[in-house]
Design a protein around this motif. Structure first.
Motif, PDB file in Angstrom:
ATOM      1  N   ARG A  87      -8.007  35.515  12.295  1.00 36.85           N
ATOM      2  CA  ARG A  87      -6.906  35.647  13.254  1.00 36.85           C
ATOM      3  C   ARG A  87      -7.362  35.269  14.660  1.00 36.85           C
ATOM      4  NH1 ARG A  87      -3.333  40.914  13.091  1.00 36.85           N
ATOM      5  NH2 ARG A  87      -3.736  40.321  10.964  1.00 36.85           N
ATOM      6  N   ALA A  88      -8.581  35.636  15.013  1.00 43.75           N
ATOM      7  CA  ALA A  88      -9.116  35.295  16.336  1.00 43.75           C
ATOM      8  C   ALA A  88      -9.242  33.782  16.512  1.00 43.75           C
ATOM      9  CB  ALA A  88     -10.473  35.964  16.534  1.00 43.75           C
TER      10      ALA A  88
ATOM     11  N   THR B 109      -3.690  32.952  10.501  1.00 42.83           N
ATOM     12  CA  THR B 109      -3.084  34.223  10.104  1.00 42.83           C
ATOM     13  C   THR B 109      -2.931  34.250   8.596  1.00 42.83           C
ATOM     14  OG1 THR B 109      -1.890  34.302  12.199  1.00 42.83           O
ATOM     15  CG2 THR B 109      -1.096  35.733  10.435  1.00 42.83           C
TER      16      THR B 109
ATOM     17  N   THR C 133      -9.731  38.796   7.509  1.00 45.39           N
ATOM     18  CA  THR C 133      -8.455  38.654   8.222  1.00 45.39           C
ATOM     19  C   THR C 133      -8.614  38.632   9.741  1.00 45.39           C
ATOM     20  OG1 THR C 133      -7.194  39.595   6.410  1.00 45.39           O
ATOM     21  CG2 THR C 133      -6.185  39.704   8.585  1.00 45.39           C
ATOM     22  N   GLU C 134      -9.287  39.609  10.313  1.00 45.91           N
ATOM     23  CA  GLU C 134      -9.383  39.689  11.776  1.00 45.91           C
ATOM     24  C   GLU C 134     -10.192  38.537  12.370  1.00 45.91           C
ATOM     25  OE1 GLU C 134      -7.590  41.540  13.825  1.00 45.91           O
ATOM     26  OE2 GLU C 134      -6.621  42.230  11.992  1.00 45.91           O
ATOM     27  N   GLY C 135     -11.276  38.154  11.708  1.00 50.07           N
ATOM     28  CA  GLY C 135     -12.082  37.038  12.203  1.00 50.07           C
ATOM     29  C   GLY C 135     -11.318  35.730  12.218  1.00 50.07           C
TER      30      GLY C 135
END
Length: 125
Positions: free
Chosen positions: A113-114, A118, A109-111
């Motif tokens: 999102r960057a 999303t 998720t975070e990778g």
């Protein structure tokens, strides 16, 4: 004067992959490396040496272990490299993704999102 003619080109079956505003989607053509038969929603990783893409596997060591894009269409590259459309930005239903071995929604998720992707966990598939 000729009459208008209507034809059926195919059918539309919603798969709930897109979880947000479709006008925010950004796609681009990529090359899927030979030997894979991937479905729409596959999370792709980029092979550093060739610049081609495959299903991102957590244990890979060729660069493709890092999720980068989401496949926008089914792609059968079983017998050779194939060009396909992939999403580089947008909101996607996490439940509609195909994840490679050892990846989880939480781990990617975070990778993503960057990168502008999303993942929305609450949309039922």
């Amino acid at each position: 004067m000729s009459k208008a003619e209507f034809r059926t080109e195919g059918t539309y079956a919603p798969d709930k992959l897109i979880a947000g505003n479709a006008h925010l989607l950004v796609g681009r053509k990529v090359t899927i490396v030979s030997g894979q038969n991937l479905t729409r929603g596959a999370v792709l990783g980029k092979i550093t040496a060739s610049g081609k893409y495959n299903l991102s596997l957590s244990g890979a060591s060729d660069g493709s272990q890092t999720p980068d894009l989401i496949l926008a269409e089914n792609c059968d590259a079983s017998s050779g490299d194939k060009v396909a459309l992939a999403y580089a930005r947008g909101d996607f239903n996490a439940n509609a993704l195909t994840l490679g071995t050892a990846h989880t929604v939480a781990s990617i998720t975070e990778g993503l999102r960057a990168k502008g992707i999303t993942l929305i966990p609450a949309v039922a598939a």
